[in-house]
Enzyme design. Structure first.
Site, PDB file in Angstrom:
ATOM      1  N   ASP A  14      -7.823   1.211   6.503  1.00 24.66           N
ATOM      2  CA  ASP A  14      -6.489   1.815   6.622  1.00 24.66           C
ATOM      3  C   ASP A  14      -6.468   2.840   7.748  1.00 24.66           C
ATOM      4  O   ASP A  14      -7.276   3.772   7.759  1.00 24.66           O
ATOM      5  CB  ASP A  14      -6.156   2.497   5.278  1.00 24.66           C
ATOM      6  CG  ASP A  14      -4.806   3.189   5.292  1.00 24.66           C
ATOM      7  OD1 ASP A  14      -3.994   2.946   6.200  1.00 24.66           O
ATOM      8  OD2 ASP A  14      -4.575   3.993   4.369  1.00 24.66           O
ATOM      9  N   GLY A  15      -5.537   2.662   8.669  1.00 24.43           N
ATOM     10  CA  GLY A  15      -5.315   3.647   9.727  1.00 24.43           C
ATOM     11  C   GLY A  15      -5.418   3.044  11.112  1.00 24.43           C
ATOM     12  O   GLY A  15      -6.499   2.636  11.545  1.00 24.43           O
ATOM     13  N   GLY A  16      -4.288   2.933  11.780  1.00 24.26           N
ATOM     14  CA  GLY A  16      -4.278   2.423  13.150  1.00 24.26           C
ATOM     15  C   GLY A  16      -4.631   0.951  13.275  1.00 24.26           C
ATOM     16  O   GLY A  16      -5.043   0.503  14.343  1.00 24.26           O
ATOM     17  N   HIS A  46       0.875  -1.173   0.000  1.00 24.60           N
ATOM     18  CA  HIS A  46       0.000   0.000   0.000  1.00 24.60           C
ATOM     19  C   HIS A  46       0.915   1.227   0.000  1.00 24.60           C
ATOM     20  O   HIS A  46       1.658   1.458   0.960  1.00 24.60           O
ATOM     21  CB  HIS A  46      -0.873  -0.042   1.261  1.00 24.60           C
ATOM     22  CG  HIS A  46      -1.787   1.126   1.412  1.00 24.60           C
ATOM     23  ND1 HIS A  46      -3.063   1.156   0.870  1.00 24.60           N
ATOM     24  CD2 HIS A  46      -1.638   2.292   2.076  1.00 24.60           C
ATOM     25  CE1 HIS A  46      -3.652   2.289   1.194  1.00 24.60           C
ATOM     26  NE2 HIS A  46      -2.811   3.014   1.925  1.00 24.60           N
ATOM     27  N   HIS A  94      -2.496   4.632  -2.895  1.00 21.85           N
ATOM     28  CA  HIS A  94      -3.486   5.397  -2.130  1.00 21.85           C
ATOM     29  C   HIS A  94      -3.248   6.872  -2.438  1.00 21.85           C
ATOM     30  O   HIS A  94      -2.340   7.499  -1.889  1.00 21.85           O
ATOM     31  CB  HIS A  94      -3.313   5.099  -0.635  1.00 21.85           C
ATOM     32  CG  HIS A  94      -4.311   5.809   0.221  1.00 21.85           C
ATOM     33  ND1 HIS A  94      -4.258   5.786   1.594  1.00 21.85           N
ATOM     34  CD2 HIS A  94      -5.404   6.549  -0.087  1.00 21.85           C
ATOM     35  CE1 HIS A  94      -5.263   6.488   2.087  1.00 21.85           C
ATOM     36  NE2 HIS A  94      -5.967   6.970   1.086  1.00 21.85           N
ATOM     37  N   MET A 144     -11.259   4.777   5.575  1.00 19.48           N
ATOM     38  CA  MET A 144     -10.190   5.331   6.408  1.00 19.48           C
ATOM     39  C   MET A 144     -10.609   5.298   7.873  1.00 19.48           C
ATOM     40  O   MET A 144     -11.716   5.737   8.224  1.00 19.48           O
ATOM     41  CB  MET A 144      -9.881   6.773   6.011  1.00 19.48           C
ATOM     42  CG  MET A 144      -9.198   6.940   4.668  1.00 19.48           C
ATOM     43  SD  MET A 144      -7.658   6.018   4.500  1.00 19.48           S
ATOM     44  CE  MET A 144      -6.622   6.786   5.750  1.00 19.48           C
ATOM     45  N   MET A 148      -3.801  10.288  -1.999  1.00 19.50           N
ATOM     46  CA  MET A 148      -4.348  11.347  -1.140  1.00 19.50           C
ATOM     47  C   MET A 148      -3.994  12.685  -1.774  1.00 19.50           C
ATOM     48  O   MET A 148      -3.143  13.437  -1.276  1.00 19.50           O
ATOM     49  CB  MET A 148      -3.778  11.193   0.273  1.00 19.50           C
ATOM     50  CG  MET A 148      -4.379   9.997   0.998  1.00 19.50           C
ATOM     51  SD  MET A 148      -3.500   9.571   2.499  1.00 19.50           S
ATOM     52  CE  MET A 148      -2.266   8.459   1.862  1.00 19.50           C
ATOM     53  N   GLY A 186       0.346   0.061   8.881  1.00 16.27           N
ATOM     54  CA  GLY A 186       1.629   0.749   8.730  1.00 16.27           C
ATOM     55  C   GLY A 186       2.558   0.471   9.888  1.00 16.27           C
ATOM     56  O   GLY A 186       3.278  -0.527   9.907  1.00 16.27           O
ATOM     57  N   GLY A 191      -3.226  11.359   6.204  1.00 23.63           N
ATOM     58  CA  GLY A 191      -2.114  12.317   6.253  1.00 23.63           C
ATOM     59  C   GLY A 191      -0.904  11.805   7.011  1.00 23.63           C
ATOM     60  O   GLY A 191       0.227  12.134   6.658  1.00 23.63           O
ATOM     61  N   PHE A 192      -1.148  11.010   8.037  1.00 18.04           N
ATOM     62  CA  PHE A 192      -0.017  10.585   8.878  1.00 18.04           C
ATOM     63  C   PHE A 192      -0.204   9.157   9.352  1.00 18.04           C
ATOM     64  O   PHE A 192      -1.332   8.725   9.605  1.00 18.04           O
ATOM     65  CB  PHE A 192       0.118  11.515  10.086  1.00 18.04           C
ATOM     66  CG  PHE A 192       0.324  12.950   9.702  1.00 18.04           C
ATOM     67  CD1 PHE A 192       1.610  13.427   9.431  1.00 18.04           C
ATOM     68  CD2 PHE A 192      -0.758  13.812   9.558  1.00 18.04           C
ATOM     69  CE1 PHE A 192       1.801  14.739   9.032  1.00 18.04           C
ATOM     70  CE2 PHE A 192      -0.569  15.128   9.161  1.00 18.04           C
ATOM     71  CZ  PHE A 192       0.706  15.598   8.897  1.00 18.04           C
ATOM     72  N   GLY A 193       0.921   8.475   9.504  1.00 13.66           N
ATOM     73  CA  GLY A 193       0.882   7.146  10.103  1.00 13.66           C
ATOM     74  C   GLY A 193       0.892   7.257  11.621  1.00 13.66           C
ATOM     75  O   GLY A 193       1.102   8.338  12.187  1.00 13.66           O
ATOM     76  N   GLY A 194       0.627   6.157  12.267  1.00 16.36           N
ATOM     77  CA  GLY A 194       0.763   6.111  13.715  1.00 16.36           C
ATOM     78  C   GLY A 194      -0.370   6.734  14.511  1.00 16.36           C
ATOM     79  O   GLY A 194      -0.229   6.980  15.711  1.00 16.36           O
ATOM     80  N   ASP A 226       1.407   5.189  -0.139  1.00 17.11           N
ATOM     81  CA  ASP A 226       0.675   6.412   0.184  1.00 17.11           C
ATOM     82  C   ASP A 226       1.247   7.611  -0.560  1.00 17.11           C
ATOM     83  O   ASP A 226       2.371   8.041  -0.304  1.00 17.11           O
ATOM     84  CB  ASP A 226       0.758   6.676   1.693  1.00 17.11           C
ATOM     85  CG  ASP A 226      -0.043   5.663   2.488  1.00 17.11           C
ATOM     86  OD1 ASP A 226      -1.252   5.520   2.214  1.00 17.11           O
ATOM     87  OD2 ASP A 226       0.537   5.011   3.381  1.00 17.11           O
TER      88      ASP A 226
HETATM   89  O1  LIG Z   1      -2.979   6.406   4.667  1.00 20.89           O
HETATM   90  C1  LIG Z   1      -2.344   6.463   5.676  1.00 20.89           C
HETATM   91  C2  LIG Z   1      -2.315   7.720   6.444  1.00 20.89           C
HETATM   92  O2  LIG Z   1      -3.025   8.657   5.757  1.00 20.89           O
HETATM   93  C3  LIG Z   1      -1.527   5.287   6.111  1.00 20.89           C
HETATM   94  O3  LIG Z   1      -1.628   4.255   5.167  1.00 20.89           O
HETATM   95  C4  LIG Z   1      -1.952   4.721   7.418  1.00 20.89           C
HETATM   96  O4  LIG Z   1      -2.193   5.640   8.391  1.00 20.89           O
HETATM   97  C5  LIG Z   1      -1.037   3.597   7.858  1.00 20.89           C
HETATM   98  O5  LIG Z   1      -0.340   3.832   8.983  1.00 20.89           O
HETATM   99  P1  LIG Z   1      -0.768   3.317  10.434  1.00 20.89           P
HETATM  100  O6  LIG Z   1      -1.171   1.875  10.313  1.00 20.89           O
HETATM  101  O7  LIG Z   1       0.438   3.524  11.249  1.00 20.89           O
HETATM  102  O8  LIG Z   1      -1.939   4.140  10.861  1.00 20.89           O
END
Ligand SMILES: O=C(CO)[C@H](O)[C@H](O)COP(=O)(O)O
Length: 417
Positions: free
Chosen positions: A364-366, A225, A259, A330, A261, A386, A335-338, A227
């Protein structure tokens, strides 16, 4: 462990399979399996047999392909009427899922008799893998699903162009036999989603992107994936098609899920296709003419994904649902990982799974070991993760855990059907 098998047939193919297992984690294929296309013809043949009530219309082009199919099988699997046209539509209203599974079982059994290579490969893998039609540039990937012995034909890669003409899917770049087989398989209603784990490399060490990606694949990931952020649609910047283009030759067979964005997602379709992307997931919030963009993506040979930010109601996709291969929910603000997983987004996933049982639903996300059960139970089958994977000391363990949760949920839901 790397294994390979060779299967010879009446036609030249040598089927090569590279299966790698590390630390007891299941599955990883370095390269797609290559088989001779008769297996697809055979599928069309058995579809015709399974659904006799629906196979009555004369279509000269298709009768030719069916005759050829019978001739190329080791042992003919069914007495197919020469002039019948494969015309099984989506499951008839009132058709029970049991009937549908019975139909699938028949196909699988018939293949077992008539197609030794398929049987061997399926048995050996005991899971879901792609099988290409033998060309160096893969045209058709046949996915063998893990749970219910479900067989699916899907079209991938840029050598095939998929178009919607008068509401009907058309494929360019295929022979009439291949097209007939795809039509039969994709319209049969047997296409159930399977679990795919796609690490997001957003928080990996991007200075050695290829190594990081390889590490993910060797840890058992099904796809990557990637980004793409433009600093406009989201308040962050990452990379674009030039990087993807450099990455592609280093991993020619890996599925790249882009992805996007970005604002104006229509702007980057050709460049991403040219760079070797397999899936183009745009955000519905960033797009004005959704049908036109979907058409453009399809025509460039990529699968169509649509992403929804947390604040976007799931119903927004309904007028266009036929146009998407994947819906991405989502579970963080993009915008950000973690970031922390938003569990309240699971109602969107449940809604989609209930109304679109055959749709690929991506989350996707967390997503990680602590949140995967909610995602899996809601019905998602494409899992983006991620930091939970890239930050783990043993990514393969995390991937195996995520997979286990999703596969169990799929199995449970199929038993309940
Ligand atoms: O699209 C994303 C952020 O916009 C990332 O793919 C996503 O957040 C992955 O990271 P994590 O699993 O750490 O949240």
């Amino acid at each position: 462990m790397t294994s390979s098998i060779s299967i010879t047939e009446h036609q030249p193919p040598t089927v090569s399979l590279f299966l790698q297992q590390q630390n007891n984690t299941r599955r990883h294929i370095e390269r797609p399996i290559r088989v001779w296309p008769f297996a697809m013809e055979c599928l069309a043949e058995t579809e015709a047999e399974t659904d006799t009530a629906e196979t009555t219309e004369d279509q000269p082009g298709n009768s030719e392909s069916l005759t050829a199919a019978t001739a190329t099988s080791l042992q003919p699997v069914a007495n197919v009427k020469k002039d019948c046209y494969i015309k099984q539509a989506s499951p008839k209203s009132g058709q029970s899922s049991k009937q549908s599974l019975d139909g699938t079982k028949k196909i699988v059994e018939a293949e077992a008799v008539g197609c030794a290579p398929f049987f061997g490969v399926k048995h050996y893998l005991n899971n879901f893998y792609g099988i290409t039609d033998g060309d160096t540039d893969a045209k058709i990937v046949r996915i063998i699903e893990p749970m219910a012995s479900v067989s699916v034909v899907k079209v991938t890669k840029s050598s095939v162009r998929r178009r919607i003409v008068s509401g009907k899917t058309k494929y360019c770049g295929l022979t009439s036999k291949e097209e007939g087989a795809i039509e039969a398989a994709t319209m049969s209603g047997h296409t159930l989603p399977c679990c795919k784990i796609g690490p997001s490399i957003l928080c990996a060490d991007l200075s050695c992107l290829a190594d990081e990606c390889r590490k993910m694949i060797h840890s058992g990931a099904d796809y990557l994936h990637l980004d793409v952020m433009d600093g406009n649609f989201v308040p962050n910047l990452t990379f674009g098609h030039p990087i993807v283009k450099c990455l592609r030759p280093k991993m020619p067979d890996i599925y790249f899920d882009m992805h996007m964005m970005v604002q104006n997602p229509e702007k980057w379709v050709e460049s991403m296709a040219d760079a070797g992307a397999n899936q183009y997931t745009f955000h519905i919030e960033a797009c004005e003419d959704i049908p036109a963009l979907c058409r453009k993506i399809q025509e460039s040979g990529m699968r169509v994904g649509v992403g929804l930010k947390p604040g976007t109601p799931v119903e927004t996709i309904l007028p266009y649902s036929d146009l998407f291969d994947v819906v991405l929910i989502m579970t963080v603000e993009p915008g950000f990982g973690g970031q922390s997983f938003m569990e309240d987004m699971m109602s969107k996933v449940q809604y989609l799974r209930t109304n679109f049982p055959y749709l690929d639903i991506e989350v996707d996300g967390g997503v990680g070991p602590n949140t995967i059960d909610a995602v899996a139970e809601a019905g998602a089958n494409m899992i983006v993760s991620g930091t939970a994977i890239t930050g783990a000391s043993d990514p393969s363990q995390v991937i195996a855990l995520l997979r286990n949760s999703v596969e169990n949920a799929i199995q449970k839901s199929q038993l309940e059907r």
